[in-house]
Design a protein around this motif. Structure first.
Motif: not given
Length: 208
Positions: A2-7, A112, A141-143, A146
């Motif tokens: 599953r893709p997540i928005d992370a840095e 977070w 990430t704020e996923d 996670t």
């Protein structure tokens, strides 16, 4: 997958984002997991560096709930600085030790999370210069999934849920379950206190 928005961050960018931008400005809670704890310094104002414990003491004064889950006894300077701050000693910073903890995480306000390689040390997440700090990487990430999985593992260790079936319980310095504490006392050991030195207890083998 599953893709997540992370840095993905490395080096001093971890210190800037995790400690200065997020941890220092927490409003409700900070949960920290680390294998190693040292008396790291952070920048509070331009040109002024203070111990992380001073920042945590300020958060505790504002009612932020603080938890630190660590694998080994913190460094002597950290213990001395902790013991000098009555608010933290009285519960402002809760601490529990588990020798199996090796994951590094910082969860701020339950919304977070940082996950990566850096411990809670100056060379890891502290203010040391780029020419002396460790080579570290991690992501933030704020996923929600996670964060949920990270807090679930943290809570399982923190609550003692993992102690019952742990095969290292016999050598644990301070098992979290009440029954474990009783076993420690029977072996002539007191539960771990942050200001007291200790080593992992390992039963001696009978000589032949």
């Amino acid at each position: 997958m599953r893709p997540i928005d992370a840095e993905l961050l490395s080096g001093s960018a971890l210190y800037q984002e995790v400690v200065l931008r997020k941890l220092a400005h927490a409003r409700e809670s900070v949960w920290m997991a680390t294998a190693n704890v040292k008396a790291m310094y952070v920048e509070q104002r331009a040109g002024k560096f203070v111990p992380l414990l001073e920042v945590l003491d300020g958060l505790a004064a504002r009612g932020v709930a603080l938890r630190l889950l660590h694998a080994e006894l913190p460094s002597r300077p950290f213990r001395a600085a902790f013991d000098a701050r009555s608010r933290l000693v009285k519960g402002g910073l809760e601490l529990k030790v588990c020798p199996r903890v090796h994951f590094k995480a910082v969860v701020v306000d339950g919304a977070w999370v940082y996950l990566g390689s850096a411990n809670l040390t100056g060379a890891g997440l502290g203010a040391k210069g780029d020419d002396v700090r460790n080579f570290e990487m991690g992501f933030v990430t704020e996923d929600f999934d996670t964060i949920d999985r990270t807090t679930a593992l943290f809570e399982a260790v923190w609550s003692g849920a993992e102690c019952r079936g742990c095969r290292l319980r016999a050598v644990c310095p301070d098992p979290i379950l009440p029954s474990g504490v009783g076993q420690a006392k029977k072996r002539g050991r007191e539960p771990v206190r942050l200001g007291k030195a200790r080593r992992l207890y390992r039963p001696r083998k009978d000589s032949t």
